[in-house]
Design an enzyme around this catalytic site. Structure first.
Site, PDB file in Angstrom:
ATOM      1  N   ARG A  59      29.142  20.979  55.351  1.00 34.83           N
ATOM      2  CA  ARG A  59      28.388  22.423  55.345  1.00 34.83           C
ATOM      3  C   ARG A  59      27.053  22.282  55.781  1.00 34.83           C
ATOM      4  O   ARG A  59      26.870  23.159  55.971  1.00 34.83           O
ATOM      5  CB  ARG A  59      28.791  23.023  53.564  1.00 34.83           C
ATOM      6  CG  ARG A  59      28.000  24.756  53.822  1.00 34.83           C
ATOM      7  CD  ARG A  59      27.597  25.166  52.399  1.00 34.83           C
ATOM      8  NE  ARG A  59      29.636  24.878  51.900  1.00 34.83           N
ATOM      9  CZ  ARG A  59      30.842  25.340  51.996  1.00 34.83           C
ATOM     10  NH1 ARG A  59      30.331  26.487  52.715  1.00 34.83           N
ATOM     11  NH2 ARG A  59      31.590  25.649  51.912  1.00 34.83           N
ATOM     12  N   ARG A  64      31.054  32.606  55.277  1.00 32.10           N
ATOM     13  CA  ARG A  64      31.274  31.318  55.210  1.00 32.10           C
ATOM     14  C   ARG A  64      29.413  30.681  53.903  1.00 32.10           C
ATOM     15  O   ARG A  64      28.606  31.821  54.757  1.00 32.10           O
ATOM     16  CB  ARG A  64      30.921  30.079  56.246  1.00 32.10           C
ATOM     17  CG  ARG A  64      31.796  30.168  57.370  1.00 32.10           C
ATOM     18  CD  ARG A  64      32.680  29.548  56.505  1.00 32.10           C
ATOM     19  NE  ARG A  64      33.987  29.423  57.244  1.00 32.10           N
ATOM     20  CZ  ARG A  64      35.241  29.460  56.962  1.00 32.10           C
ATOM     21  NH1 ARG A  64      35.545  29.091  56.090  1.00 32.10           N
ATOM     22  NH2 ARG A  64      36.277  29.828  57.763  1.00 32.10           N
ATOM     23  N   ASN A  82      22.203  39.637  52.916  1.00 34.40           N
ATOM     24  CA  ASN A  82      23.299  39.661  52.452  1.00 34.40           C
ATOM     25  C   ASN A  82      24.295  41.014  52.526  1.00 34.40           C
ATOM     26  O   ASN A  82      23.723  41.281  51.379  1.00 34.40           O
ATOM     27  CB  ASN A  82      24.227  38.726  51.824  1.00 34.40           C
ATOM     28  CG  ASN A  82      25.292  38.246  51.949  1.00 34.40           C
ATOM     29  OD1 ASN A  82      25.713  38.914  52.534  1.00 34.40           O
ATOM     30  ND2 ASN A  82      25.934  38.418  50.800  1.00 34.40           N
ATOM     31  N   HIS A 137      27.621  42.740  49.807  1.00 34.72           N
ATOM     32  CA  HIS A 137      28.247  42.512  49.120  1.00 34.72           C
ATOM     33  C   HIS A 137      29.037  43.621  48.973  1.00 34.72           C
ATOM     34  O   HIS A 137      28.124  44.701  47.819  1.00 34.72           O
ATOM     35  CB  HIS A 137      27.971  41.656  48.520  1.00 34.72           C
ATOM     36  CG  HIS A 137      29.427  40.611  47.404  1.00 34.72           C
ATOM     37  ND1 HIS A 137      29.894  39.899  47.808  1.00 34.72           N
ATOM     38  CD2 HIS A 137      29.668  41.509  45.951  1.00 34.72           C
ATOM     39  CE1 HIS A 137      30.984  39.934  46.670  1.00 34.72           C
ATOM     40  NE2 HIS A 137      30.918  40.593  45.520  1.00 34.72           N
ATOM     41  N   ASP A 159      19.076  33.610  48.797  1.00 38.07           N
ATOM     42  CA  ASP A 159      18.542  32.155  47.927  1.00 38.07           C
ATOM     43  C   ASP A 159      19.899  30.938  48.012  1.00 38.07           C
ATOM     44  O   ASP A 159      20.825  31.028  48.622  1.00 38.07           O
ATOM     45  CB  ASP A 159      18.240  32.755  46.574  1.00 38.07           C
ATOM     46  CG  ASP A 159      19.001  32.639  45.506  1.00 38.07           C
ATOM     47  OD1 ASP A 159      19.963  32.208  45.420  1.00 38.07           O
ATOM     48  OD2 ASP A 159      18.511  32.827  44.374  1.00 38.07           O
ATOM     49  N   ASP A 161      25.591  35.048  46.256  1.00 38.00           N
ATOM     50  CA  ASP A 161      25.519  36.398  46.712  1.00 38.00           C
ATOM     51  C   ASP A 161      24.435  36.376  44.737  1.00 38.00           C
ATOM     52  O   ASP A 161      24.713  37.257  43.653  1.00 38.00           O
ATOM     53  CB  ASP A 161      26.900  36.677  45.403  1.00 38.00           C
ATOM     54  CG  ASP A 161      28.079  36.429  46.332  1.00 38.00           C
ATOM     55  OD1 ASP A 161      27.601  36.990  48.104  1.00 38.00           O
ATOM     56  OD2 ASP A 161      29.495  36.527  46.632  1.00 38.00           O
TER      57      ASP A 161
END
Ligand code: GRF
Length: 206
Positions: free
Chosen positions: A67, A93, A109, A111, A143, A147
């Site tokens: 990762r 990812r 992001n 969600h 961060d 999520d």
């Protein structure tokens, strides 16, 4: 001066399309998509980028050793394109802390649930399975936790008794397509100030 952004996708890219359309139709949008990065080839989001004349990059998750190396390669690709912020639009990812260190409070992001409820890859299904009457959309800064970062904006979406995961997700997505470009525009204009966990919208009346 336009803020150069990289949009990261894993699938259909309908949120990417909403941002492309907003940038094209709103002369005051303030952000320019300098690259679209996908974690695998052949996804519809890449086709949308090509159709809009936006350079694309594939950073294959499948070929990544760890990762950590994957995160480094994604950040490198974004920086090489000149991006100063990352917009995760259905990017499935999890990036390591390195991304947050390289783009602090500069990763957005979206969600499909009202965080902190129902984080993770199945936010719509988990909300439905839990029997909630209202769910929705969250746009937040990324961060080091999944999520979890400071919440920028949310929209509520009522759940109908007849809803399936697909029908509920469709109504959530129509809110996403309205909200995400609005947030990207505010971010590009420097209107989002982070104070701890709270995001203050500068110049907003409430
Ligand atoms: C969206 O519902 C978003 O909230 C979630 O993944 C979905 C991506 O959809 N993170 P699309 O690829 O933008 O159509």
């Amino acid at each position: 001066m336009q803020l150069p952004i990289a949009v990261l996708v894993s699938g259909s890219g309908s949120n990417l399309q909403a941002i492309i359309d907003a940038a094209a139709s709103d002369g005051d949008f303030g952000a320019s998509i300098v690259t679209v990065i996908a974690d695998r080839p052949g996804v519809r989001g890449l086709e949308r980028a090509v159709a809009a004349g936006i350079p694309t990059r594939v950073v294959p998750w499948a070929g990544a050793a760890t990762r950590r190396t994957f995160t480094g390669a994604v950040c490198d690709a974004a920086e090489q394109a000149g991006a100063q912020a990352l917009v995760l639009a259905g990017f499935m990812r999890i990036l390591t802390r390195e991304a947050v260190d390289r783009f602090p409070n500069r990763i957005l992001n979206i969600h499909p649930a009202l965080l902190p409820a129902f984080p993770g890859a199945h936010g719509v299904r988990d909300a439905l399975d839990h029997g909630v009457k209202v769910t929705g959309v969250t746009v937040h800064f990324v961060d080091e936790h999944v999520d979890h970062g400071p919440i920028i904006a949310q929209r509520a979406v009522p759940v109908d008794q007849q809803d399936t995961e697909e029908s509920l997700h469709a109504r959530i997505q129509s809110e996403e397509h309205d909200l995400f470009p609005e947030v990207v525009k505010a971010f590009a204009h420097g209107r989002l100030r982070v104070e701890g966990r709270t995001v203050v919208w500068e110049g907003a009346s409430s």
